[in-house]
Scaffold this active site. Structure first.
Site, PDB file in Angstrom:
ATOM      1  N   CYS A   1       0.830  -1.203   0.000  1.00 40.36           N
ATOM      2  CA  CYS A   1       0.000   0.000   0.000  1.00 40.36           C
ATOM      3  C   CYS A   1       0.861   1.248   0.000  1.00 40.36           C
ATOM      4  CB  CYS A   1      -0.923  -0.006   1.212  1.00 40.36           C
ATOM      5  SG  CYS A   1      -2.261  -1.205   1.091  1.00 40.36           S
TER       6      CYS A   1
ATOM      7  N   CYS B   1      15.255   5.624  -3.312  1.00 38.29           N
ATOM      8  CA  CYS B   1      13.814   5.379  -3.254  1.00 38.29           C
ATOM      9  C   CYS B   1      13.295   5.984  -1.957  1.00 38.29           C
ATOM     10  CB  CYS B   1      13.504   3.889  -3.350  1.00 38.29           C
ATOM     11  SG  CYS B   1      14.165   2.911  -1.987  1.00 38.29           S
TER      12      CYS B   1
END
Length: 484
Positions: free
Chosen positions: A263, A440
């Site tokens: 998610c 990231c």
């Protein structure tokens, strides 16, 4: 006039004396066919929910261990009045809810709405398993928590809210991770020595925990209500109910690591877990009331929020599947063949001692966890502090952001050259020569991107992965950057 028409319809539905004015009577007599059917439907609804079902439900529940002398208090009668007048619940059904016990694993996106409605419905004993604390990023969907409980343990935050909703509900909290080491103890203990769990609710968001819930409930014979969410889609089913299908009938083996985004990476519409969590609460209440017809047994309900449509996946119990008798290393099981070894897949007794394997920690941000610890990194790792020092001394690498473009839109390193998601990065996305800085959100996807580039022929010595990603950069270098 409209009020008179409504009174007329209600009088017709319940066979009360007709007392409407003459002018309304003529209008009602001259009503269109659709209005005739509407009046007929009202009569059928009143019959269905006011008479027939009440006796059926009462007979079903009275045959159980509900104590007829355990009367509801006057405040409880007032609180649950809409249930008490409902034919399929009534006083007997409300007593069943009051006596019941439900364990919810995870007080996050799914657990929040489910807990709220179970408490409001009058489920008498609720258990909550969650080791996390409330973070501001949770509040977009985890509605049982609030700004005032940020940094508070989710178990405590949820308990406070439940007590505020319904003081007649008893709450037991487990501020620990649901793992192979704790699962059987938590499930087998029940709410107390004399109150076993009736139903288990899956509020987790990762494959290892879902398989763990499935297997431990299978061993103990407990029904559980499953759900999974991602982006705009959700799934729900009821497993292990009276010998019915289970999670392994839906997903016999987990998908390869990285195939399904978390998610945190893929995002989730804030109201989606609310929809699915409410459906889970509905299934739980029906199970407690003994309303077997219509339960999601042998089928998985799929909700597409964009199309606003529901569809179903049929499930069949596999006759050849081996019966589950022990718990295993679910992190190793879900990590796939790369992580398998003679010890990884070896079955462990439920009381096995904890080893050094990665924890199956329940979190809405799986991107922060590196479950693949079996591969030795051959590329360079660099901390934010070392990166700043090298840059100040003239280092000029090609900078590759391997997050989604939507994440880059939130925040980025100011010297980023290109944004390419880690799953699709290729050698032609970077220069043929020179060093490359990869980053990231938390460093995990950066590792995967480096390994992917190496597999595609890029020299590992050229690659530098920013340890801790942009979150660590924000913490150690630029606190003014937003966190997400």
């Amino acid at each position: 006039m409209w009020m008179a028409i409504i009174i007329t319809l209600c009088a017709t539905a319940y066979h009360l004396p007709f007392v409407a004015p003459l002018t309304v009577s003529k209008a009602f007599i001259n009503r269109k066919p659709s209005q005739q059917y509407y009046a007929k439907d009202i009569h059928q609804i009143s019959t269905r929910y006011g008479r027939q079902c009440c006796s059926t439900t009462r007979t079903r529940l009275q045959s159980s261990s509900i104590n007829e002398d355990d009367e509801l208090s006057n405040p409880e009668i007032s609180r649950y009045s809409r249930h008490l007048v409902l034919g399929d619940v009534g006083v007997v059904g409300q007593k069943a809810l009051k006596k019941s016990s439900v364990l919810v694993i995870g007080a996050g996106g799914l657990g929040s709405p489910c807990l709220l409605y179970l408490a409001a419905a009058g489920v008498g004993h609720i258990g909550i398993v969650d080791a996390d604390t409330v973070d501001e990023s949770n509040l977009q969907r985890q509605i049982i928590h609030g700004t005032s409980t940020v940094n508070v343990a989710k178990c405590e935050s949820a308990k406070q809210r439940i007590n505020d909703i319904n003081p007649y509900v008893n709450v037991r909290t487990y501020k620990e991770e649901f793992t192979s080491e704790s699962a059987m103890r938590i499930l087998d203990d029940g709410y107390s020595d004399t109150i076993p769990w009736d139903v288990v609710v899956d509020g987790s968001d990762n494959f290892p925990t879902k398989y763990l819930i499935n297997d431990s409930c299978s061993i103990l014979g407990l029904p559980w209500v499953y759900s999974a969410i991602l982006a705009f889609e959700g799934q729900i089913s009821t497993f292990n109910y009276k010998g019915g299908t289970d999670y392994r009938d839906l997903l016999p083996t987990p998908p390869p690591p990285g195939d399904v985004p978390s998610c945190a990476e893929g995002g989730v519409l804030g109201v989606l877990p609310g929809t699915m969590g409410c459906l889970q609460a509905t299934e739980v209440v029906k199970i407690i009331l003994g309303m077997d017809k219509g339960l999601l047994i042998g089928r998985c309900l799929v909700f597409d929020a964009i199309a606003m449509k529901f569809s179903e996946i049929g499930l069949t119990k596999s006759p050849d599947r081996e019966q589950i008798t022990e718990l295993i290393d679910y992190q190793g099981f879900c990590a796939g063949p790369k992580s398998s070894s003679s010890t990884t897949q070896e079955k462990k007794p439920a009381n096995a001692k904890k080893d050094n394997a990665p924890s199956s920690r329940r979190t809405m941000d799986e991107a922060l966890i590196d479950n693949d610890q079996t591969k030795t990194d051959v590329f360079n790792a660099i901390s934010p502090a070392d990166c700043i020092e090298k840059l100040s001394n003239g280092w000029s690498p090609w900078v590759l952001d391997v997050r989604l473009q939507t994440e880059n839109d939130i925040v980025e390193l100011p010297f980023t050259d290109i944004v390419v998601p880690h799953r699709t990065v290729r050698p032609d996305h970077i220069p043929k020569d020179g060093e490359v800085l990869v980053y990231c959100k938390a460093g995990v996807r950066g590792k995967k991107a480096c390994n992917r580039l190496i597999e595609l022929g890029v020299d590992s010595k050229r690659l530098y992965n920013l340890e801790g990603g942009i979150l660590r950069w924000q913490k150690e270098v630029d606190p003014q950057m937003p966190r997400y």
